[in-house]
Design a protein around this motif. Structure first.
Motif, PDB file in Angstrom:
ATOM      1  N   GLY A   1       0.948  -1.140   0.016  1.00 56.67           N
ATOM      2  CA  GLY A   1      -0.007   0.092   0.168  1.00 56.67           C
ATOM      3  C   GLY A   1       0.917   1.120  -0.049  1.00 56.67           C
ATOM      4  N   HIS A   2       0.398   2.352  -0.224  1.00 59.41           N
ATOM      5  CA  HIS A   2       1.188   3.423  -0.069  1.00 59.41           C
ATOM      6  C   HIS A   2       0.957   4.403   1.236  1.00 59.41           C
ATOM      7  N   LEU A   3       2.316   4.654   1.563  1.00 54.06           N
ATOM      8  CA  LEU A   3       2.349   5.476   2.902  1.00 54.06           C
ATOM      9  C   LEU A   3       2.273   6.985   2.701  1.00 54.06           C
TER      10      LEU A   3
ATOM     11  N   ASP B   1      -8.148   7.453   4.416  1.00 61.16           N
ATOM     12  CA  ASP B   1      -8.517   6.356   3.625  1.00 61.16           C
ATOM     13  C   ASP B   1      -7.367   5.897   2.553  1.00 61.16           C
ATOM     14  N   ASP B   2      -7.000   7.116   2.214  1.00 62.42           N
ATOM     15  CA  ASP B   2      -5.886   7.047   0.958  1.00 62.42           C
ATOM     16  C   ASP B   2      -4.472   7.439   1.666  1.00 62.42           C
ATOM     17  N   ASP B   3      -3.583   6.651   2.233  1.00 64.69           N
ATOM     18  CA  ASP B   3      -3.928   5.232   2.380  1.00 64.69           C
ATOM     19  C   ASP B   3      -3.331   4.616   3.524  1.00 64.69           C
ATOM     20  N   ALA B   4      -3.915   5.223   4.748  1.00 67.01           N
ATOM     21  CA  ALA B   4      -3.656   4.751   6.122  1.00 67.01           C
ATOM     22  C   ALA B   4      -4.296   3.466   6.028  1.00 67.01           C
TER      23      ALA B   4
ATOM     24  N   ALA C   1       5.855   8.173  -2.010  1.00 72.31           N
ATOM     25  CA  ALA C   1       5.586   8.932  -3.247  1.00 72.31           C
ATOM     26  C   ALA C   1       4.580   8.369  -4.117  1.00 72.31           C
ATOM     27  N   GLU C   2       3.841   7.474  -3.819  1.00 69.88           N
ATOM     28  CA  GLU C   2       2.651   7.076  -4.918  1.00 69.88           C
ATOM     29  C   GLU C   2       1.705   8.083  -5.334  1.00 69.88           C
ATOM     30  N   GLU C   3       1.555   9.090  -4.737  1.00 67.75           N
ATOM     31  CA  GLU C   3       0.497  10.243  -5.249  1.00 67.75           C
ATOM     32  C   GLU C   3       1.224  11.295  -6.097  1.00 67.75           C
ATOM     33  N   VAL C   4       2.610  11.113  -6.258  1.00 62.83           N
ATOM     34  CA  VAL C   4       3.125  12.117  -7.322  1.00 62.83           C
ATOM     35  C   VAL C   4       3.466  11.078  -8.574  1.00 62.83           C
TER      36      VAL C   4
HETATM   37 ZN    ZN Z   1      -4.004   6.291  -2.694  1.00 68.29          ZN
END
Ligand code: ZN
Ligand code: BES
Length: 478
Positions: free
Chosen positions: A197-199, A214-217, A248-251
């Motif tokens: 999952g992404h931190l 939720d996104d993404d704890a 850095a999933e969100e970028v």
């Molecule tokens: Zn996410």
């Protein structure tokens, strides 16, 4: 003039003859370079990528190559056209290992479903939300990664797991590291099963207020609790398990892309990957929606089979459907892009997705319970148990077994830890299926436990020390 004509005629005929026996191929770059030096007219190197070359070569070059490398097979891969050869260079192979996906571990799964703890998931989501932001460039983002490493290490230590290690994976495109926990496989350590999952988190209203509950704890809490539950039942995998918290999933899937790329380049044999990104928003009629694009349809079907088998009805019932992102919306796409088998079970249909994500309102209070994420945690544990396989080894003995003693005498279990150098706080009794049937606090170093309600058979007594280390011994009740 005549000389020129003869020369031209010769050249043209020769070149036509040459053209006719030429074809496109890919081969190792070292071989291609060696042929180019030996017989430069017989081979053209069109392009190279990594240690591969796309070439246009003659049959003579093919013979030379065969003599040169003395391997089975031709030493090159024929391609029908220049475009095909070029495509082969850039395209990674599709899935490497297609292992059989079977469902055989009913007893172990039954145990794990009983110990998955919803409260732990809630606690972990709140803990991550409390950083305020986990945006990849922030100090708290990096801190969250370091703290997660510590948390996972403590969890492994609590269950006395010497087969577990945790590392930070440093990236070239971000300062935030990813966190990777490795549970080394006992029989097939080179085959990897991965959950992730992404931190990191983000917010369109400024990245300093990005709770990302939720996104993404939720996904990080999901994979953490699934792993803890595996430890609690003493699950020792045959294949290596890796639990990944990506940076850095969100970028743009930065962390997972670097990891998947490295695993591909170093030929890590990844047999299956499941992504947990957003697991705690109950937004649709069904519980789980399998995202069918940028994922592997065989693995998706298998996860659905797991739910049919283990979660069709009763206390652990989970319903599911499918949905689409229409783009590579999370880290599963990084693995898919490298040709690995990946799936992405999601919390709602894409159309009914959580509207609070990427805002300061993505908090735990939106759900107020971790019941939804608990379902994903069950699927996560089932996936790990069934793909990594293994056995439940209770009380991995690290302490001299001779220092503790237990025996069942009629309906009384007598124990004696007076010769032990460490302090034992409790004694647990397990049956052969791994179910805990008794637990008793050790107040005096010697004592008795009433086991009259246990039927005759074989049991394991497990002494638990203050540090969490355990010593086990087999008992039998007549
Ligand atoms: Zn996410
Ligand atoms: N968790 C989201 C992906 C997501 C959102 C999936 C809603 C399904 C429904 C993820 O963290 C994210 O925000 N991804 C980006 C794309 C990524 C390549 C940066 C997105 O969806 O915009």
């Amino acid at each position: 003039m005549r000389i020129l004509l003869i020369f031209l005629t010769f050249f043209t005929i020769n070149s036509v003859a040459q053209q006719q026996d030429r074809f496109y191929a890919t081969m190792n770059i070292v071989d291609a370079n060696a042929l180019k030096i030996d017989i430069p007219e017989e081979i053209d190197i069109i392009s190279t990528q990594g240690n591969e070359a796309a070439v246009y070569m003659s049959t003579e070059a093919a013979h030379k190559l065969h003599d040169r490398i003395l391997v089975h097979g031709p030493g090159y891969i024929f391609k029908a056209s220049e475009a095909e050869a070029m495509k082969a260079l850039v395209e990674k192979p599709t899935v490497r290992t297609r292992m059989p996906l079977t469902i055989t571990e009913d007893a172990t799964v039954a145990q794990v479903l009983e110990v998955i703890n919803t409260q732990n998931i809630e606690d972990h989501i709140l803990e991550l939300e409390d950083y305020g932001t986990r945006f990849h460039t922030t100090a708290t983002g990096t801190q969250a990664a370091e703290d997660l490493k510590t948390k996972w290490e403590a969890m492994a230590a609590l269950y006395n797991r010497s087969d577990v290690s945790v590392r930070l994976f440093n990236h070239s495109s971000t300062n935030m590291p990813s966190v990777i926990m490795t549970i080394e496989g006992s029989e097939l350590p080179d085959e990897y099963v991965i959950v992730g999952g992404h931190l990191d988190s983000t917010s369109s209203q400024g990245n300093n207020d990005a709770p990302g509950a939720d996104d993404d704890a939720s996904g990080i809490a999901t994979i953490t609790e699934a792993t803890r539950a595996l430890f609690e039942i003493g699950f020792v995998p045959k294949r290596t398990i890796e639990v990944m918290a990506y940076a850095a999933e969100e970028v743009g899937l930065v962390g997972s892309a670097e990891i998947a790329d490295e695993y591909s380049d170093t030929n890590v044999n990844v047999v299956a990957v499941t992504q947990f990104d957003m697991t705690n928003f109950n937004g649709s009629a069904n519980d789980i929606y399998f995202i069918t694009d940028f994922t592997d349809s065989t693995l998706n079907s298998y996860l659905m089979d797991l739910l049919d088998h283990y979660n069709a009805s009763g206390d652990h019932a989970i319903t599911y459907s499918t949905s689409l992102c229409n783009y590579g919306c999370s880290d599963h796409a990084s693995w898919t892009n490298e040709g690995f088998m990946a799936s992405f079970p999601f919390e709602a249909s894409f159309a009914q997705r959580n509207g609070n994500i990427h805002t300061p309102n993505d908090t735990y209070t939106v759900s107020g319970t971790a019941d939804h994420a608990t379902k994903f945690t069950k699927l996560c544990a089932e996936f790990l148990i069934e793909t990594a396989k293994g056995e439940t080894v209770l009380g991995i003995t690290t302490i001299d077994e001779n220092s503790v003693f237990a025996v069942i005498d009629g309906n009384i279990l007598r124990y004696d830890a007076s010769a032990a150098s460490v302090y034992y706080k409790s004694i647990q009794v397990y049956d052969v299926t791994g179910k805990k049937v008794a637990e008793h606090a050790i107040n005096e170093k010697q004592g008795t436990i009433d086991v009259s309600r246990l039927s005759s058979g074989v049991y394991v007594a497990n002494f638990v020390s203050n540090s969490g280390a355990t010593a086990a011994m087999k008992l039998s009740k007549k």
